[in-house]
Design a protein around this motif. Structure first.
Motif, PDB file in Angstrom:
ATOM      1  N   PHE A 190      17.157-108.953  20.649  1.00 50.88           N
ATOM      2  CA  PHE A 190      18.649-108.883  20.564  1.00 50.88           C
ATOM      3  C   PHE A 190      19.019-108.527  19.096  1.00 50.88           C
ATOM      4  O   PHE A 190      19.652-107.650  18.714  1.00 50.88           O
ATOM      5  CB  PHE A 190      19.303-110.051  21.073  1.00 50.88           C
ATOM      6  N   ALA A 191      18.501-109.208  18.029  1.00 54.98           N
ATOM      7  CA  ALA A 191      18.702-109.175  16.630  1.00 54.98           C
ATOM      8  C   ALA A 191      18.228-107.598  16.081  1.00 54.98           C
ATOM      9  O   ALA A 191      19.069-107.057  15.347  1.00 54.98           O
ATOM     10  CB  ALA A 191      18.377-110.309  15.701  1.00 54.98           C
ATOM     11  N   ALA A 192      17.165-107.504  16.661  1.00 51.84           N
ATOM     12  CA  ALA A 192      16.581-105.863  16.282  1.00 51.84           C
ATOM     13  C   ALA A 192      17.584-104.917  16.484  1.00 51.84           C
ATOM     14  O   ALA A 192      17.926-103.877  16.001  1.00 51.84           O
ATOM     15  CB  ALA A 192      15.208-105.895  16.673  1.00 51.84           C
ATOM     16  N   LEU A 193      17.980-104.933  17.826  1.00 46.29           N
ATOM     17  CA  LEU A 193      18.843-104.100  18.629  1.00 46.29           C
ATOM     18  C   LEU A 193      20.170-103.880  17.996  1.00 46.29           C
ATOM     19  O   LEU A 193      20.906-102.707  17.470  1.00 46.29           O
ATOM     20  CB  LEU A 193      19.057-104.341  20.130  1.00 46.29           C
ATOM     21  N   GLU A 194      20.973-105.218  17.583  1.00 45.34           N
ATOM     22  CA  GLU A 194      21.996-105.186  16.914  1.00 45.34           C
ATOM     23  C   GLU A 194      21.973-104.809  15.455  1.00 45.34           C
ATOM     24  O   GLU A 194      22.864-104.125  15.066  1.00 45.34           O
ATOM     25  CB  GLU A 194      22.489-106.434  17.016  1.00 45.34           C
ATOM     26  N   THR A 195      21.032-104.924  14.921  1.00 41.75           N
ATOM     27  CA  THR A 195      20.916-104.497  13.359  1.00 41.75           C
ATOM     28  C   THR A 195      20.872-103.021  13.504  1.00 41.75           C
ATOM     29  O   THR A 195      21.167-102.456  12.419  1.00 41.75           O
ATOM     30  CB  THR A 195      19.740-105.125  12.816  1.00 41.75           C
ATOM     31  N   ALA A 196      20.158-102.248  14.417  1.00 43.90           N
ATOM     32  CA  ALA A 196      19.881-100.826  14.446  1.00 43.90           C
ATOM     33  C   ALA A 196      21.137-100.080  15.169  1.00 43.90           C
ATOM     34  O   ALA A 196      20.858 -99.002  15.650  1.00 43.90           O
ATOM     35  CB  ALA A 196      18.787-100.644  15.430  1.00 43.90           C
ATOM     36  N   ASN A 197      22.097-101.059  15.445  1.00 40.26           N
ATOM     37  CA  ASN A 197      23.386-100.634  15.964  1.00 40.26           C
ATOM     38  C   ASN A 197      23.193 -99.887  17.397  1.00 40.26           C
ATOM     39  O   ASN A 197      23.598 -99.044  18.028  1.00 40.26           O
ATOM     40  CB  ASN A 197      23.931 -99.242  15.252  1.00 40.26           C
TER      41      ASN A 197
END
Length: 214
Positions: A153-160
């Motif tokens: 989730f954090a990786a997807l959020e960081t990558a918009n």
């Protein structure tokens, strides 16, 4: 002569801040030297190589994240501990994307310092999960599942990666609550794999470098 006041620790700190700005994989010795106001060759008087700089950032980042996670979960138990852990993890990862990327780095087989700081992160994760009274054979499964969910989730959020008009924090809490429901379900302890070597006391740092690894 090395620049006065410049030490390996100050170089690593500057490199960590720079990694948050440009990305961990984009960090170079040249950029670090520019940030510190020295010529690139001068930087090698304090760190041996780019890999050494990245290692130092990874160790520092793992320590920082472990401290944040431990403080968030202290005094909490069961679902409350997982929610506090997950929220602190996400906030730190979003605030420090370069340092967070550094925590993915696995330690070398002979790097005892890196293994030690990584194991401390594992311990925090297992302490958070201890309140669920999971069977020994399910502890690693639960740790991997929680870590994978939070990291993904954090990786997807960081990558918009979330573009729909829906509150992202609400979706994150839905994910964590779904995992908690799974941890609480009686079925979690059934049909466990036959291996008897998955208890957390038998596992330390073997797979990856992220606090919290499993």
């Amino acid at each position: 002569m090395p620049r006065a006041g410049l030490t390996p620790a100050t170089v690593i700190e500057a490199g960590a801040a720079l990694a948050d700005e440009v990305g961990f994989t984009n960090l170079t010795m040249g950029l670090a030297a520019e940030r510190l106001g020295v010529r690139t060759p001068s930087l090698y008087k304090h760190v041996d190589s780019l890999d050494a700089l990245r290692r130092g950032i990874a160790i520092q980042a793992k320590r920082e994240l472990t401290h944040v996670l431990a403080r968030a979960a202290v005094g909490k138990f069961g679902p409350d501990a997982v929610r506090a852990f997950a929220d602190a993890y996400r906030r730190w990862a979003l605030a420090h994307p370069g340092r967070y990327a550094a925590t993915i780095r696995a330690p070398a087989a002979d790097d005892e310092e890196d293994k030690h700081v990584s194991n401390q992160a594992v311990r925090v994760l297992y302490d958070v999960l201890a309140g669920f009274k999971l069977p020994d054979t399910r502890f690693v499964d639960a740790a991997r599942s929680l870590r994978a969910a939070i990291h993904g989730f954090a990786a997807l959020e960081t990558a918009n990666g979330f573009g729909l008009n829906r509150d992202v924090t609400g979706s994150y809490h839905f994910l964590i609550d779904s995992l908690i429901a799974g941890l609480q379900a009686d079925q979690l302890g059934r049909a466990a794999p036959p291996e008897d070597d998955q208890h957390p006391s038998k596992h330390r740092y073997h797979e990856t470098g992220t606090p919290p690894p499993s």
